[in-house]
Design a protein around this motif. Structure first.
Motif, PDB file in Angstrom:
ATOM      1  N   SER A 134      15.252  18.976  -5.003  1.00 54.96           N
ATOM      2  CA  SER A 134      14.139  17.853  -4.760  1.00 54.96           C
ATOM      3  C   SER A 134      14.742  16.566  -5.408  1.00 54.96           C
ATOM      4  O   SER A 134      13.659  15.618  -5.427  1.00 54.96           O
ATOM      5  N   GLY A 135      15.579  16.129  -5.548  1.00 54.57           N
ATOM      6  CA  GLY A 135      15.969  14.590  -5.444  1.00 54.57           C
ATOM      7  C   GLY A 135      16.363  14.408  -6.638  1.00 54.57           C
ATOM      8  O   GLY A 135      16.584  13.379  -6.609  1.00 54.57           O
ATOM      9  N   PHE A 136      16.067  16.182  -7.255  1.00 56.73           N
ATOM     10  CA  PHE A 136      16.524  14.976  -8.970  1.00 56.73           C
ATOM     11  C   PHE A 136      17.452  16.176  -9.223  1.00 56.73           C
ATOM     12  O   PHE A 136      17.075  17.376  -9.355  1.00 56.73           O
ATOM     13  N   VAL A 137      17.702  15.032 -10.629  1.00 58.75           N
ATOM     14  CA  VAL A 137      18.805  16.139 -11.484  1.00 58.75           C
ATOM     15  C   VAL A 137      18.116  16.150 -12.633  1.00 58.75           C
ATOM     16  O   VAL A 137      17.111  15.358 -13.128  1.00 58.75           O
TER      17      VAL A 137
ATOM     18  N   THR B 290       7.623  16.679 -18.995  1.00 67.00           N
ATOM     19  CA  THR B 290       9.081  17.024 -18.017  1.00 67.00           C
ATOM     20  C   THR B 290       9.543  14.616 -17.672  1.00 67.00           C
ATOM     21  O   THR B 290       7.589  14.314 -17.564  1.00 67.00           O
ATOM     22  N   ILE B 291       9.828  14.291 -17.654  1.00 63.54           N
ATOM     23  CA  ILE B 291       9.533  13.042 -17.569  1.00 63.54           C
ATOM     24  C   ILE B 291      10.556  12.374 -16.575  1.00 63.54           C
ATOM     25  O   ILE B 291      11.429  12.877 -17.042  1.00 63.54           O
ATOM     26  N   LEU B 292      10.536  11.532 -15.268  1.00 63.79           N
ATOM     27  CA  LEU B 292      10.662  11.150 -14.132  1.00 63.79           C
ATOM     28  C   LEU B 292      11.409  10.316 -14.158  1.00 63.79           C
ATOM     29  O   LEU B 292      10.431   9.256 -14.620  1.00 63.79           O
ATOM     30  N   SER B 293      12.317   9.811 -13.782  1.00 63.81           N
ATOM     31  CA  SER B 293      12.874   8.672 -14.250  1.00 63.81           C
ATOM     32  C   SER B 293      13.532   7.934 -12.584  1.00 63.81           C
ATOM     33  O   SER B 293      14.480   8.765 -12.230  1.00 63.81           O
ATOM     34  N   HIS B 294      12.202   7.680 -11.826  1.00 65.46           N
ATOM     35  CA  HIS B 294      12.837   7.356 -10.554  1.00 65.46           C
ATOM     36  C   HIS B 294      13.004   5.997  -9.683  1.00 65.46           C
ATOM     37  O   HIS B 294      13.438   5.906  -8.620  1.00 65.46           O
ATOM     38  N   GLN B 295      13.103   5.060 -10.484  1.00 71.00           N
ATOM     39  CA  GLN B 295      12.939   3.910 -10.633  1.00 71.00           C
ATOM     40  C   GLN B 295      14.491   3.105 -10.974  1.00 71.00           C
ATOM     41  O   GLN B 295      14.516   3.689 -12.561  1.00 71.00           O
ATOM     42  N   PHE B 296      15.403   2.533 -10.703  1.00 73.65           N
ATOM     43  CA  PHE B 296      16.955   2.212 -11.636  1.00 73.65           C
ATOM     44  C   PHE B 296      16.084   0.476 -11.738  1.00 73.65           C
ATOM     45  O   PHE B 296      16.415  -0.188 -11.146  1.00 73.65           O
ATOM     46  N   ILE B 297      15.728  -0.308 -12.837  1.00 77.07           N
ATOM     47  CA  ILE B 297      15.234  -1.274 -13.224  1.00 77.07           C
ATOM     48  C   ILE B 297      15.244  -1.341 -15.014  1.00 77.07           C
ATOM     49  O   ILE B 297      14.069  -0.612 -15.272  1.00 77.07           O
ATOM     50  N   SER B 298      15.974  -1.572 -15.008  1.00 74.12           N
ATOM     51  CA  SER B 298      16.284  -2.027 -16.430  1.00 74.12           C
ATOM     52  C   SER B 298      15.002  -1.835 -17.714  1.00 74.12           C
ATOM     53  O   SER B 298      14.056  -2.700 -16.692  1.00 74.12           O
TER      54      SER B 298
ATOM     55  N   GLU C  33       9.099  15.245  -6.099  1.00 75.97           N
ATOM     56  CA  GLU C  33      10.034  14.644  -4.837  1.00 75.97           C
ATOM     57  C   GLU C  33      10.541  13.644  -4.530  1.00 75.97           C
ATOM     58  O   GLU C  33       9.838  12.596  -5.029  1.00 75.97           O
ATOM     59  N   GLY C  34      11.816  13.078  -4.610  1.00 74.52           N
ATOM     60  CA  GLY C  34      12.399  12.371  -4.705  1.00 74.52           C
ATOM     61  C   GLY C  34      12.530  11.729  -3.543  1.00 74.52           C
ATOM     62  O   GLY C  34      12.771  10.538  -3.941  1.00 74.52           O
ATOM     63  N   GLU C  35      11.781  12.449  -2.210  1.00 76.17           N
ATOM     64  CA  GLU C  35      12.314  11.900  -1.486  1.00 76.17           C
ATOM     65  C   GLU C  35      10.350  10.287  -1.554  1.00 76.17           C
ATOM     66  O   GLU C  35      10.455   9.098  -0.586  1.00 76.17           O
ATOM     67  N   TYR C  36       9.885  10.536  -2.281  1.00 75.46           N
ATOM     68  CA  TYR C  36       8.464   9.579  -2.712  1.00 75.46           C
ATOM     69  C   TYR C  36       9.326   8.659  -3.512  1.00 75.46           C
ATOM     70  O   TYR C  36       8.995   7.949  -3.626  1.00 75.46           O
ATOM     71  N   GLY C  37      10.225   8.827  -4.362  1.00 68.21           N
ATOM     72  CA  GLY C  37      11.005   7.993  -5.834  1.00 68.21           C
ATOM     73  C   GLY C  37      12.138   6.999  -3.886  1.00 68.21           C
ATOM     74  O   GLY C  37      11.755   5.474  -4.372  1.00 68.21           O
ATOM     75  N   ASP C  38      12.267   7.331  -3.164  1.00 64.31           N
ATOM     76  CA  ASP C  38      13.222   7.023  -2.342  1.00 64.31           C
ATOM     77  C   ASP C  38      12.680   5.966  -1.963  1.00 64.31           C
ATOM     78  O   ASP C  38      12.768   5.107  -1.712  1.00 64.31           O
TER      79      ASP C  38
ATOM     80  N   GLY D 287       0.755  -0.745  -0.034  1.00 60.77           N
ATOM     81  CA  GLY D 287       0.020  -0.057   0.088  1.00 60.77           C
ATOM     82  C   GLY D 287       0.926   1.226  -0.419  1.00 60.77           C
ATOM     83  O   GLY D 287       0.722   2.008  -0.430  1.00 60.77           O
ATOM     84  N   MET D 288       1.858   1.002   0.369  1.00 61.64           N
ATOM     85  CA  MET D 288       2.771   2.485   1.052  1.00 61.64           C
ATOM     86  C   MET D 288       3.816   2.453  -0.203  1.00 61.64           C
ATOM     87  O   MET D 288       3.641   3.884  -1.336  1.00 61.64           O
ATOM     88  N   THR D 289       3.561   1.516  -1.569  1.00 58.71           N
ATOM     89  CA  THR D 289       4.083   1.564  -2.736  1.00 58.71           C
ATOM     90  C   THR D 289       3.059   2.487  -3.273  1.00 58.71           C
ATOM     91  O   THR D 289       3.583   3.727  -5.058  1.00 58.71           O
ATOM     92  N   PHE D 290       1.779   2.220  -3.565  1.00 61.70           N
ATOM     93  CA  PHE D 290       0.666   2.905  -4.503  1.00 61.70           C
ATOM     94  C   PHE D 290       0.442   4.377  -4.177  1.00 61.70           C
ATOM     95  O   PHE D 290       0.591   5.271  -4.816  1.00 61.70           O
ATOM     96  N   PHE D 291       0.586   4.616  -2.648  1.00 57.28           N
ATOM     97  CA  PHE D 291       1.075   6.120  -1.567  1.00 57.28           C
ATOM     98  C   PHE D 291       2.247   6.588  -2.571  1.00 57.28           C
ATOM     99  O   PHE D 291       2.065   8.013  -3.118  1.00 57.28           O
ATOM    100  N   ALA D 292       2.540   6.218  -2.751  1.00 58.83           N
ATOM    101  CA  ALA D 292       4.268   6.786  -3.137  1.00 58.83           C
ATOM    102  C   ALA D 292       4.443   6.792  -4.865  1.00 58.83           C
ATOM    103  O   ALA D 292       4.275   8.172  -5.113  1.00 58.83           O
TER     104      ALA D 292
END
Ligand code: FUB
Ligand code: ZN
Length: 658
Positions: free
Chosen positions: A518-521, A446-454, A363-368, A349-354
């Motif tokens: 905010s956690g992103f470049v 803007t495209i955000l890449s927040h998870q490192f999954i090939s 906000e990078g923290e959500y991705g963290d 459920g926390m992944t849904f929220f994030a």
């Protein structure tokens, strides 16, 4: 050259070895296994569920639907929300069909939808418990009934199944259900001015709205959020009329309204109270509706809950829920490791929220936190063979304690075949099967890449991104961007909090130094191709908790990249509490292809005590028997992989010499 206005993400193909192993497991083992369990065809042992709500000999989940559809005769068996096991399974099937088309599985799912259609009542109602056992009590005891929770899970499954397969029947059932709820709930005369004791319908209706654009579904979700806690007597009045002693789920009567997030309107709730899964499903619903309506008050609530959970009530692995009593949150910084709960569903459920929060703001923290849950708290819920599950995910476990101390009996040290209350197994399945939806978030241009999954991802305007890495074992992440139309867009890459002091970024093979916002470049893309290389800090880190957490004082957790490590008894010869990591400890990382399907292992310099003899005094003076530390090593494995070998102790937090 033109600036993209609203880029859409079209599809993502996962190429990550780590995740593809799990995703294939879902198709080959998890889904067939769960289907056989729900059809009562598997030869399994159903574990006592951690709440001791009673064991059942089998799931009976499909049989319940068949009884309602008049295919067989019998009584309902299981919890009033037993249907949700089937629906979450169906949702996982939907996602799996996208990456692994399978006609046989699709046929089974199509037939299941036929069965569900037959079980649904003319007015759209569907909750097999009430249809079989207590039709006169429909919507009459919402504090415990889970009727909207149950239908919410169907609606989620239907949205997913329709999106992947185009099955109209599945979607129509969902619409009928939502219409039934709409006809019955609201502040208009003759309707029930209430809501479900277990949030879920809010997020489900939001998903239905996003698909159908039917405003009434969003309005209904909004109503449920706004109405929650407005009349603190609502549940009691219903219970008075339904009959005080007439509990649907034993043991739930004494929980206060805050357990159900219903003691006051949600805008007035300061902290995350009560049942952890309810809280995070509610938060996901609030975030959905805040995003879809732009309601700032709801957004404020989301942020308040987020901060309270993440900054004061979350384990280092992302698990939440500090007590087994009511599977609940307790109070700030109360994070005991060996009596905790950490339900798999709560992490899911926390992944849904994030994910929702990332859609609201970059906000990078959500991705963290999303990453923390994906690689730790959620993933530990499933075994490496895909057929065993944790409901409770402790940070410290000891089989002797689980057997000998009733206060720890909910801590299983081996994953179970199944549970009487089987909410977690299909929840983790649907998360893994949909992990492709958790990698990018698009905000306008803007495209955000927040998870490192090939993966290989395609966006509008023929923009494609190939992300390659060997994450989570290696921190080198490369992106090849193709942008044939030379459109202008921003590409944001999350710099994880664990790497913010040390990372390297190259654009087209040239070092660049960009501010982290905010956690992103952010990199502006306007050429037809671009290569970006990010090198993250994969040093082994010793993490300490805020010293308000009394249980972790003087201890460290070991983390490398996103992976939190733990010690298991079988890799270390003494009881784990007799070790301490040395003051200037060196830690070495080694990838072991042959262990636990291939994992990164860590060995760290430690000291250990000889275990006192059973003949030694229980208490003595320190001078009489000083601690005699001698050199040793501690071997660690990723937390998600624990409990896959022999039974034994496990600990995430380890004593540390300072
Ligand atoms: O109440 C329905 C589900 O059962 C919850 O989400 C889980 O925590 C379990 O209690
Ligand atoms: Zn669960």
């Amino acid at each position: 050259m033109q600036t993209c206005t609203n880029l859409e993400l079209n599809n993502v193909k996962i190429t990550s070895e780590f995740w593809n192993r799990y995703r294939e497991l879902i198709v080959k083992e998890v889904l067939p296994y769960q289907w056989s369990v729900m059809n009562d065809e598997a030869n399994i042992h159903i574990a006592d569920d951690p709440q001791k709500n009673g064991t059942t000999k089998n799931s009976h989940a499909i049989a319940n639907l068949k009884i309602v559809a008049s295919k067989i005769k019998g009584h309902h068996s299981g919890f009033p929300f037993q249907d949700t096991d089937v629906y979450k399974w169906l949702e996982a099937v939907a996602y799996s069909l996208r990456y692994h088309p399978n006609d046989d599985l699709k046929q089974i799912a199509d037939k299941l939808i036929d069965l569900i259609a037959e079980a649904q009542e003319y007015d759209g109602y569907l909750s097999t418990y009430f249809q079989i056992e207590a039709p006169e009590r429909k919507f009459k005891r919402l504090k415990q009934s889970h009727e909207l929770y149950t239908m919410g899970h169907y609606i989620e499954a239907a949205v997913a199944y329709y999106q992947v397969t185009g099955n109209e029947k599945a979607l129509n059932i969902a619409r009928k259900m939502a219409d039934c709820i709409d006809n019955n709930f609201g502040l208009e005369k003759g309707k029930i001015p209430g809501y479900d004791g277990h949030p879920e319908i809010e997020l489900a209706l939001s998903r239905l709205y996003e698909l159908t654009h039917e405003k009434k579904y969003l309005n209904l979700a909004y109503y449920f959020l706004k109405q929650r806690g407005q009349d603190p007597k609502f549940f009691d009045h219903q219970i008075e009329q339904d009959g005080f002693d007439h509990d649907l789920i034993e043991g739930m009567r004494n929980f206060p309204l805050s357990y159900y997030q219903a003691a006051e309107p949600i805008v007035d709730q300061e902290t995350a109270e009560g049942h952890a899964v309810r809280v995070v499903y509610l938060c996901t619903g609030i975030a959905y509706v805040a995003r879809l309506t732009g309601d700032q008050d709801l957004l404020t609530v989301c942020k308040r809950f987020w901060n309270n959970i993440v900054k004061k009530r979350m384990y280092v692995t992302g698990n939440i829920g500090s007590t087994t009593t009511g599977e609940s949150f307790t109070y700030d910084y109360d994070l005991p490791n060996d009596t905790m709960y950490g339900e798999t569903c709560a992490s899911v459920g926390m992944t849904f929220f994030a994910k929702q929060m990332l859609q609201i703001e970059p906000e990078g923290e959500y991705g963290d936190i999303l990453e923390k849950e994906l690689f730790n708290g959620s993933l530990s819920g499933i075994s490496l063979d895909g057929k065993h599950f944790f409901y409770v995910n402790p940070l410290e476990a000891d089989p002797t304690a689980s057997k000998g101390n009733p206060g720890k009996s909910h801590i299983l040290t081996r994953r179970a075949d199944w549970f009487g209350c089987a909410c977690c197994p299909s929840n983790v399945a649907r998360l893994i099967a949909s992990v492709d939806q958790y990698i990018y978030t698009v905000h306008g241009s803007t495209i955000l890449s927040h998870q490192f999954i090939s993966n290989e991802a395609n966006f509008d305007n023929n923009i494609s991104i190939i992300q390659s890495n060997n994450f989570p074992w290696d921190g080198n992440i490369s992106y090849k961007i193709k942008n044939p139309g030379e459109n202008k867009f921003k590409f944001g890459i999350r710099i994880p909090s664990w790497s913010q002091c040390n990372y390297k970024l190259q654009v087209n093979k040239k070092d660049v130094n960009l501010p982290v916002k905010s956690g992103f470049v952010y990199i502006f893309v306007e050429s037809s191709q671009m290569q970006i290389d990010l090198s993250l800090d994969m040093c082994i880190q010793f993490i300490r908790a805020n010293n308000r957490v009394k249980n972790d004082l003087g201890k460290v957790a070991v983390q490398r990249g996103p992976i939190v490590y733990c010690a298991e008894e079988m890799d270390n010869s003494a009881p784990l509490w007799l070790y301490r990591i040395k003051e200037q400890a060196q830690a070495r990382y080694h990838y072991n292809d042959h262990l636990l399907n291939g994992i990164g292992t860590i060995k760290v310099d430690a000291e250990v005590l000889n275990e006192d003899s059973k003949d030694d005094l229980l208490y003595t003076t320190v001078s009489n028997k000083p601690y005699d530390w001698h050199e040793s090593k501690l071997s660690l494995i990723p937390y998600y992989a624990w409990g896959n070998r022999d039974d034994g102790q496990m600990s995430v937090w380890l004593n540390k010499e300072y």
